[in-house]
Scaffold this motif. Structure first.
Motif, PDB file in Angstrom:
ATOM      1  N   LEU A 239      -6.108   1.261   0.871  1.00 25.94           N
ATOM      2  CA  LEU A 239      -5.092   1.853   1.703  1.00 25.94           C
ATOM      3  C   LEU A 239      -5.686   3.344   2.714  1.00 25.94           C
ATOM      4  O   LEU A 239      -5.246   3.334   3.663  1.00 25.94           O
ATOM      5  N   ASP A 240      -6.246   4.009   1.830  1.00 24.69           N
ATOM      6  CA  ASP A 240      -6.805   5.254   2.448  1.00 24.69           C
ATOM      7  C   ASP A 240      -7.771   4.797   3.504  1.00 24.69           C
ATOM      8  O   ASP A 240      -7.933   5.644   4.548  1.00 24.69           O
ATOM      9  N   ASN A 241      -8.476   3.758   3.435  1.00 22.71           N
ATOM     10  CA  ASN A 241      -9.355   3.169   4.380  1.00 22.71           C
ATOM     11  C   ASN A 241      -9.103   2.369   5.592  1.00 22.71           C
ATOM     12  O   ASN A 241      -9.415   2.053   6.531  1.00 22.71           O
ATOM     13  N   ALA A 242      -7.535   1.984   5.489  1.00 19.83           N
ATOM     14  CA  ALA A 242      -6.951   1.241   6.565  1.00 19.83           C
ATOM     15  C   ALA A 242      -6.646   1.986   7.698  1.00 19.83           C
ATOM     16  O   ALA A 242      -6.272   3.057   7.710  1.00 19.83           O
ATOM     17  N   SER A 243      -6.747   1.056   8.699  1.00 17.04           N
ATOM     18  CA  SER A 243      -6.239   1.645  10.155  1.00 17.04           C
ATOM     19  C   SER A 243      -5.052   0.927  10.485  1.00 17.04           C
ATOM     20  O   SER A 243      -4.790  -0.229  10.136  1.00 17.04           O
ATOM     21  N   GLU A 244      -4.279   1.704  11.254  1.00 17.61           N
ATOM     22  CA  GLU A 244      -2.873   1.467  11.580  1.00 17.61           C
ATOM     23  C   GLU A 244      -2.897   0.257  12.602  1.00 17.61           C
ATOM     24  O   GLU A 244      -3.812   0.032  13.443  1.00 17.61           O
ATOM     25  N   ARG A 245      -1.962  -0.787  12.152  1.00 16.19           N
ATOM     26  CA  ARG A 245      -2.073  -2.111  13.058  1.00 16.19           C
ATOM     27  C   ARG A 245      -0.709  -2.431  12.862  1.00 16.19           C
ATOM     28  O   ARG A 245      -0.137  -3.069  11.791  1.00 16.19           O
ATOM     29  N   VAL A 246       0.267  -2.775  13.959  1.00 25.99           N
ATOM     30  CA  VAL A 246       1.414  -3.539  14.055  1.00 25.99           C
ATOM     31  C   VAL A 246       1.491  -4.670  14.828  1.00 25.99           C
ATOM     32  O   VAL A 246       1.230  -4.558  16.095  1.00 25.99           O
ATOM     33  N   GLU A 247       1.628  -6.033  14.081  1.00 26.60           N
ATOM     34  CA  GLU A 247       1.965  -7.124  14.914  1.00 26.60           C
ATOM     35  C   GLU A 247       3.340  -7.846  14.819  1.00 26.60           C
ATOM     36  O   GLU A 247       3.368  -8.556  15.377  1.00 26.60           O
TER      37      GLU A 247
END
Length: 356
Positions: A239-247
């Motif tokens: 999660l620390d490496n995850a990028s924001e994405r909203v679908e």
């Protein structure tokens, strides 16, 4: 150099019981993907698409989940390890059954490396190493095979030392140039005190017989997921490496780095980093706090959740309770029938029900 990959996924995951009573640990989802997807994907992105999967415990579930590999852009071959006799034994079976017939990379199916193996694979090929291992400095080396170096060279490997000898752990990725030499080394091994043919002893044979055994130091983080603590730590790091994405659909509030997959509905609040999987429902009385992964089809109708993994199709309706450091199995239900405040921690298996 043309290489093959070998992902080892035969183990029972005894330290992850009760979750592994109904599934192999390699199929526990993290951010919408089974754990074993991460090493498979690392091999593929490193240019290796002919991959063997060593299976044993719940082998049919792994075959069903992965198929022939076409959905990954790879070709998968399955090798059965009836008795779990160690990593070296699993490699031996893959060679004996004819899958491994060229240089190869063996990758433990419960290991995740943030920086991947591509750089190390390049070094292995360029140096024409007979063996190439990855090392990482750890706080508790008693849990791993460790490496002893002298003058910058690898001199000795010791499996799970009972006394401190080194804090350089051997990561669960091993590269070998010649399968015939691996078989020659394997024939010299005897089961260890654990009853297994140890990979450290196999590699030690190459060191003792003057072959070129090189190593690389892992940059970034590495997790060997054998316990619930390790499982949650891997989740936090991913999660620390995850990028924001909203679908998906957000009717409530999403704050920070949050992934909301297609078909998900957020009516409550989500604070990132967090993962809201496909078809997940976060109700208007629910709050998802930092470092949480809600996997496919789960419903969080009420309550707060932090630092936890909620697996597929589970239902959380916990009122005013705050769930912390928890792992909730697939299709499980936790329901509060009375007003309960404070924090709670649950580790429950698939198809479980808790009401209070």
């Amino acid at each position: 150099m043309d290489l093959k990959g070998l992902v080892l996924a035969a183990g029972e995951g005894s330290r992850l019981r009760p979750t592994t009573f109904s599934r192999p640990k390699h199929l526990i989802s993290l951010l919408g993907k089974p754990m074993i997807w991460y090493p498979i994907n690392d091999l593929i992105t490193s240019g290796i698409d002919d991959i063997g999967i060593v299976v044993g415990y719940f082998r049919d579930l792994i075959r069903e989940a992965l198929g022939d590999g076409s959905k990954f852009g790879a070709r998968l071959t399955y090798i059965e390890q009836e008795k779990r006799l160690g990593i070296a034994h699993a490699i031996h079976l893959a060679i004996e059954q004819g899958f491994i017939d060229k240089p190869f990379v063996a990758y433990l199916g419960d290991n995740i490396l943030s920086s991947g193996i591509k750089r190390h694979l390049k070094m292995f090929v360029e140096r024409q190493s007979d063996v190439y291992v990855l090392l990482c400095r750890v706080k508790d080396p008693s849990k791993f095979g460790v490496a002893i170096m002298r003058n910058g060279k690898l001199k000795e490997l010791i499996e799970k030392p009972r006394e401190f000898v080194s804090d350089m752990a051997v990561v669960g990725v091993y590269m070998f140039r010649d399968p015939d030499l691996v078989e020659k080394a394997y024939r010299t091994l005897k089961p260890s005190w654990r009853g297994e043919y140890e990979i450290t002893e196999l590699i030690q044979w190459f060191i003792d017989n003057g072959y070129v055994v090189d190593y690389g130091i892992v940059t970034g983080w590495w997790k060997d997921i054998g316990t619930y603590e390790g499982l949650l730590e891997a989740l936090y790091l991913l999660l620390d490496n995850a990028s924001e994405r909203v679908e998906g659909e957000v009717r409530g509030e999403v704050i920070g780095r949050v992934i909301v997959e297609r078909g998900a509905l957020v009516e409550g609040k989500v604070y990132g980093p967090a993962y809201i999987g496909e078809s997940v429902v976060v109700g208007k009385n629910a709050m998802i706090e930092h470092f949480v992964s809600i996997e496919k089809g789960a419903k969080v109708l009420s309550g707060s959740i932090t630092r936890s993994l909620i697996l597929d199709e589970s239902v959380m309706d916990i009122g005013a309770l705050r769930l912390v450091d928890s792992v909730i199995g697939t299709k499980s239900t936790i329901k509060a029938r009375r007003d309960v405040h404070g924090e709670a921690r649950f580790i429950i298996s698939d198809y479980s029900t808790i009401e209070f």
